[in-house]
Design a protein around this motif. Structure first.
Motif, PDB file in Angstrom:
ATOM      1  N   SER A  42      -0.828   2.563   6.523  1.00 16.74           N
ATOM      2  CA  SER A  42      -0.736   1.223   6.552  1.00 16.74           C
ATOM      3  C   SER A  42      -1.907   0.359   7.407  1.00 16.74           C
ATOM      4  CB  SER A  42       0.570   0.815   7.142  1.00 16.74           C
ATOM      5  OG  SER A  42       0.829  -0.723   7.057  1.00 16.74           O
ATOM      6  N   THR A  62      -0.685   0.987   2.180  1.00 17.65           N
ATOM      7  CA  THR A  62      -0.233  -0.290   2.166  1.00 17.65           C
ATOM      8  C   THR A  62      -0.896  -1.407   2.794  1.00 17.65           C
ATOM      9  OG1 THR A  62       1.344   0.258   4.168  1.00 17.65           O
ATOM     10  CG2 THR A  62       2.113   0.947   1.746  1.00 17.65           C
ATOM     11  N   GLY A  85      -1.762   3.070  -4.108  1.00 17.25           N
ATOM     12  CA  GLY A  85      -0.758   2.503  -3.292  1.00 17.25           C
ATOM     13  C   GLY A  85      -0.442   0.968  -3.590  1.00 17.25           C
ATOM     14  N   VAL A  86      -0.251   0.040  -2.604  1.00 13.74           N
ATOM     15  CA  VAL A  86       0.146  -1.149  -2.915  1.00 13.74           C
ATOM     16  C   VAL A  86      -0.844  -2.057  -1.884  1.00 13.74           C
ATOM     17  CG1 VAL A  86       1.945  -2.876  -2.728  1.00 13.74           C
ATOM     18  CG2 VAL A  86       2.712  -0.430  -2.928  1.00 13.74           C
ATOM     19  N   SER A  88      -2.086  -5.867  -0.781  1.00 10.11           N
ATOM     20  CA  SER A  88      -1.428  -6.819  -0.230  1.00 10.11           C
ATOM     21  C   SER A  88      -1.997  -8.104  -0.523  1.00 10.11           C
ATOM     22  CB  SER A  88      -0.914  -6.755   1.609  1.00 10.11           C
ATOM     23  OG  SER A  88      -2.470  -6.989   2.190  1.00 10.11           O
ATOM     24  N   LEU A 218       6.907  -3.863   0.757  1.00  7.45           N
ATOM     25  CA  LEU A 218       5.760  -3.207   0.456  1.00  7.45           C
ATOM     26  C   LEU A 218       5.931  -1.706   0.652  1.00  7.45           C
ATOM     27  CD1 LEU A 218       2.846  -5.420   2.088  1.00  7.45           C
ATOM     28  CD2 LEU A 218       3.367  -5.086  -0.302  1.00  7.45           C
ATOM     29  N   MET A 219       6.691  -1.495   1.838  1.00  5.37           N
ATOM     30  CA  MET A 219       6.961   0.019   2.107  1.00  5.37           C
ATOM     31  C   MET A 219       8.063   0.728   1.158  1.00  5.37           C
ATOM     32  SD  MET A 219       5.085   0.586   4.755  1.00  5.37           S
ATOM     33  CE  MET A 219       5.456   2.232   5.058  1.00  5.37           C
ATOM     34  N   ALA A 222       5.641   1.573  -1.585  1.00  5.70           N
ATOM     35  CA  ALA A 222       4.911   2.750  -1.057  1.00  5.70           C
ATOM     36  C   ALA A 222       5.664   4.044  -1.289  1.00  5.70           C
ATOM     37  CB  ALA A 222       4.424   2.546   0.202  1.00  5.70           C
TER      38      ALA A 222
END
Length: 275
Positions: A42, A62, A85-86, A88, A218-219, A222
């Motif tokens: 992260s 993330t 992944g994601v 932001s 967000l997690m 993930a």
């Protein structure tokens, strides 16, 4: 939720840098040597460290606003490596949005402080300084840069900002600031400075407002990537997702403590109001 049960079909190896980015390389190397099946990282410094530690173990990122620009993936649609992944929204676009929110929430504001961790070479304030200044100029705001490197820097930096006529603080998302968010909010409130944060989690009951994606959400996104990877998915061909929801949270308790009147138009836009 995806059927993985700790102690039965999955084990976790957790490493925390405790707000010290210089530890990321060491911690990422430890995980690579353990030959774990997937690493979740992260924020940009953690992702960079894991990228340098392994090019084969899948990495789920993330809280990274510009994964293509930072060289983590080739493109959002086709990552082409071992990272997916994601993404932001903590980059310059969101810092510009936070400047707008500072003006909307505090019509009297003329000088806004940007609190950021200068020890993090991937911090968005340093990377996007000219764009932030352009956005501030367009809004009729003056920017004051407030660099920090450790917890002991926060109180004197915020006191200095107040003494120099700063009207509000924008906190730039960063592991150091997140770890010490309660200290920052407390010091800011003591200096009569409202703080604007990138996500609700930074408010810690004391910040004035936040706008951005939910870290919890967000997690959760993930976790879906972890599940796909453990079931044979290839990060190279798994597209990077964007946040699914953005939240505007207003803290009226802090507004009252600072004797601030939040404009009704902004209250009407809020997804959540803390009273």
């Amino acid at each position: 939720e995806h059927g993985w049960i700790e102690g039965q079909n999955i084990e976790f190896e957790s490493r925390f840098a405790e707000g010290r980015p210089e530890r990321y390389n060491e911690l990422a190397s430890e995980l690579a040597l353990l030959k774990v099946d997937v690493i979740v990282a992260s924020a940009p410094p953690a992702v960079r460290a894991t990228q340098q530690a392994t090019r084969t173990i899948p990495i789920i990122m993330t809280a990274v606003a510009d994964p293509v620009e930072m060289g983590f993936v080739k493109s959002l649609a086709e990552p082409s490596g071992n990272i997916t992944g994601v993404a932001s929204a903590a980059g310059v676009g969101f810092l510009s949005k936070h400047l707008e929110l500072a003006r909307d929430a505090l019509p009297f504001a003329r000088r806004v402080g940007i609190l950021f961790n200068e020890a993090n070479p991937l911090n968005y304030a340093t990377r996007s300084g000219p764009e932030i200044l352009d956005a501030a100029n367009a809004l009729g705001l003056e920017v004051m840069w407030l660099p920090v490197r450790a917890a002991e820097d926060f109180a004197p930096r915020l006191t200095g900002a107040r003494e120099r006529g700063t009207d509000a603080i924008i906190g730039v998302g960063d592991p150091l600031l997140f770890r010490h968010r309660e200290l920052i909010n407390e010091s800011a409130e003591g200096n009569r400075l409202p703080v604007i944060w990138p996500t609700r989690e930074y408010l810690a009951g004391r910040g004035l407002l936040s706008h951005g994606p939910s870290l919890k959400a967000l997690m959760g996104q993930a976790a879906t990537y972890v599940d796909k990877t453990l079931r044979g998915g290839d990060p190279a061909t798994t597209p990077v997702e964007q946040p699914t929801r953005y939240e505007l949270v207003l803290n009226l308790k802090t507004a009252k403590a600072l004797n601030l009147a939040i404009p009704p138009t902004l209250l009407a836009r809020a997804d959540e109001v803390i009273e």
